[in-house]
Design an enzyme around this catalytic site. Structure first.
Site, PDB file in Angstrom:
ATOM      1  N   CYS A 194      -9.184 -24.415 -36.432  1.00 46.05           N
ATOM      2  CA  CYS A 194     -10.105 -25.392 -37.015  1.00 46.05           C
ATOM      3  C   CYS A 194     -10.462 -25.077 -38.463  1.00 46.05           C
ATOM      4  O   CYS A 194     -10.504 -25.980 -39.311  1.00 46.05           O
ATOM      5  CB  CYS A 194     -11.370 -25.497 -36.166  1.00 46.05           C
ATOM      6  SG  CYS A 194     -12.192 -23.919 -35.851  1.00 46.05           S
ATOM      7  N   GLY A 225     -18.364 -23.289 -31.911  1.00 51.18           N
ATOM      8  CA  GLY A 225     -17.009 -22.757 -31.949  1.00 51.18           C
ATOM      9  C   GLY A 225     -16.737 -21.762 -30.846  1.00 51.18           C
ATOM     10  O   GLY A 225     -15.583 -21.500 -30.501  1.00 51.18           O
ATOM     11  N   LYS A 280      -5.886 -15.613 -38.983  1.00 50.60           N
ATOM     12  CA  LYS A 280      -5.344 -16.935 -38.658  1.00 50.60           C
ATOM     13  C   LYS A 280      -5.287 -17.818 -39.899  1.00 50.60           C
ATOM     14  O   LYS A 280      -4.321 -18.553 -40.110  1.00 50.60           O
ATOM     15  CB  LYS A 280      -6.210 -17.618 -37.584  1.00 50.60           C
ATOM     16  CG  LYS A 280      -6.083 -17.046 -36.192  1.00 50.60           C
ATOM     17  CD  LYS A 280      -7.068 -17.742 -35.243  1.00 50.60           C
ATOM     18  CE  LYS A 280      -7.029 -17.140 -33.856  1.00 50.60           C
ATOM     19  NZ  LYS A 280      -8.008 -17.798 -32.948  1.00 50.60           N
ATOM     20  N   HIS A 310     -18.162 -26.669 -39.338  1.00 48.99           N
ATOM     21  CA  HIS A 310     -17.961 -25.426 -40.070  1.00 48.99           C
ATOM     22  C   HIS A 310     -17.993 -25.700 -41.575  1.00 48.99           C
ATOM     23  O   HIS A 310     -17.613 -26.785 -42.028  1.00 48.99           O
ATOM     24  CB  HIS A 310     -16.604 -24.808 -39.722  1.00 48.99           C
ATOM     25  CG  HIS A 310     -16.477 -24.356 -38.302  1.00 48.99           C
ATOM     26  ND1 HIS A 310     -17.562 -24.162 -37.470  1.00 48.99           N
ATOM     27  CD2 HIS A 310     -15.376 -24.035 -37.556  1.00 48.99           C
ATOM     28  CE1 HIS A 310     -17.130 -23.739 -36.275  1.00 48.99           C
ATOM     29  NE2 HIS A 310     -15.817 -23.662 -36.308  1.00 48.99           N
ATOM     30  N   GLN A 383     -15.529 -29.361 -36.852  1.00 46.09           N
ATOM     31  CA  GLN A 383     -14.421 -28.563 -36.308  1.00 46.09           C
ATOM     32  C   GLN A 383     -13.845 -29.161 -35.034  1.00 46.09           C
ATOM     33  O   GLN A 383     -12.703 -28.860 -34.681  1.00 46.09           O
ATOM     34  CB  GLN A 383     -14.863 -27.111 -36.086  1.00 46.09           C
ATOM     35  CG  GLN A 383     -15.514 -26.795 -34.750  1.00 46.09           C
ATOM     36  CD  GLN A 383     -16.994 -27.142 -34.710  1.00 46.09           C
ATOM     37  OE1 GLN A 383     -17.534 -27.809 -35.570  1.00 46.09           O
ATOM     38  NE2 GLN A 383     -17.679 -26.664 -33.664  1.00 46.09           N
TER      39      GLN A 383
END
Length: 411
Positions: A194, A225, A280, A310, A383
């Protein structure tokens, strides 16, 4: 215990986020709302949402296709949003099927467009009957079943929201506005993390304009999240502090108490000192933007006590000198991006205004005082939408347009 005003404000904010447990994750009534207004834009252009989808399937075989669509995990947060986005954008669906666990199989899901749909117990053979299947489940589930669903000419296209296949060089990792053409010839597509998807919506137009040389990112990620358990911990901990039951909230999901705190750790620490969440961003940015394996991308990921959406501070060094007006124009015209950059009137991206929006918000644009060629800016994005469900549906739309998604012949 005397409660500061900020604590009361936080409790009121959290009280608007009602969570429902389904497959261990949460969804919120905020996901149904749109909080955008032209008052939040420096541009005179009205705030955009991505337009309703217009299928161009007829350009491939002279007729408009309607697809058999499956969702695995449709009662969870991301799966719920996938279904909502499919309905709102008018993706061409002939039949919508929802697959779930033994716990949810047999239950009914009410949809606005397709009526009542009974949840089917997941089965690979049944999933293969679909033209496209969205996986909104764990990476372990995807590793076990995704390739079996998509295998062969008679398999379904699979769009996987987990991290299971993101780093497989043979499987496209797709943000459609950037590399939608990578889906051609593929039956299994990975959806990005995300934070990566949100950040790249702003980075890509600037990369095309100035050429990226270095990227430094700090993310501020909402409690949702971490799914339902994370939201429960934030909610219950905030109530305990505000009610005077505790001076510091308890924690089990997060490494430390999250209410009235920020935690500079998301996921496990790696040998290089970065967390997996941070790496990531590095790995996925390189792959999606087709950058070299040693292209410098650094991220620090921070968990903050907000409900949804986010935010990211992004600092870039560029190959060419930065022209801020050209940057604003490029971002203002970029699909999926809303320019919110009017500091004189205190308008800039925030989770509060980004929640429920298809577009990410970008603002606080300024030239870097560290790099000779560079700039800094702030991004907020939902997100669960741009960072997950919306991106997955846009992948399917891109595949419809480029011919990678085809409806199976029926007897």
């Amino acid at each position: 215990m005397k409660i500061p005003c900020v604590a009361v404000a936080a409790l009121l904010a959290l009280s608007s986020f009602h969570t429902t447990e389904a497959f261990g994750v949460a969804h919120s009534p905020l996901q149904h709302t749109s909080v955008g207004s032209t008052a939040f834009l420096k541009s005179s252009r009205p705030r955009r949402s991505i337009p309703r989808y217009q299928s161009s399937s007829n350009s491939h075989n002279n007729l408009e296709m309607n697809y058999k669509v499956g969702i695995v995990g449709a009662t969870g947060a991301v799966g719920f949003e996938i279904r909502q986005v499919l309905e709102k954008r008018g993706f061409p669906i002939d039949q919508l099927r929802i697959f779930g666990s033994p716990r949810s199989a047999g239950s009914d899901v009410e949809t606005e467009k397709y009526g009542t749909i009974q949840v089917e117990l997941f089965d690979v053979a049944k999933a293969r009957e679909c033209d496209v299947v969205f996986l909104a489940v764990s990476g372990d589930f995807a590793l076990e079943h995704a390739e079996a669903i998509s295998a062969g000419d008679d398999g379904a296209v699979v769009i996987d929201n987990s991290s299971a296949f993101r780093y497989n060089p043979d499987i496209p990792l797709c943000v459609p506005e950037i590399n939608g053409d990578k889906t051609i010839g593929s039956k299994l597509i990975a959806n990005p993390n995300c934070t990566t998807a949100i950040g790249l919506m702003a980075l890509w137009p600037l990369h095309k304009l100035f050429g990226l040389k270095k990227v430094i990112m700090t993310t501020y990620q909402a409690a949702s999240g971490a799914g339902q358990p994370g939201m429960d911990e934030l909610w219950e901990g905030t109530k305990a502090v505000v009610n005077g039951e505790r001076d510091v909230a308890e924690n089990s999901v997060f490494a430390h108490p999250l209410p009235f705190n920020v935690i500079p750790q998301i996921d496990k620490f790696q040998e290089n000192g970065y967390t997996k969440e941070e790496m990531k961003v590095t790995w996925e940015t390189r792959k999606i933007c087709d950058l070299p394996d040693d292209f410098p991308v650094s991220c620090t990921a921070v968990r903050i006590p907000t409900s949804r959406a986010h935010s990211e501070v992004i600092i870039i060094e560029t190959e060419k000198p930065v022209d801020l007006e050209a940057a604003r124009k490029a971002l203002d015209e970029a699909p999926g991006v809303s320019l919110v950059d009017d500091t004189e009137n205190l308008k800039y991206p925030m989770p509060l205004t980004a929640t429920g929006q298809y577009d990410i918000e970008v603002g606080r644009l300024r030239k870097s005082i560290v790099f000779d060629n560079g700039m800094e800016f702030f991004v907020s994005g939902d997100q669960l939408l741009r960072g997950a469900a919306l991106n997955a549906v846009l992948v399917a739309e891109a595949m419809d347009k480029n011919g990678a998604l085809q409806a199976k012949e029926t007897a």
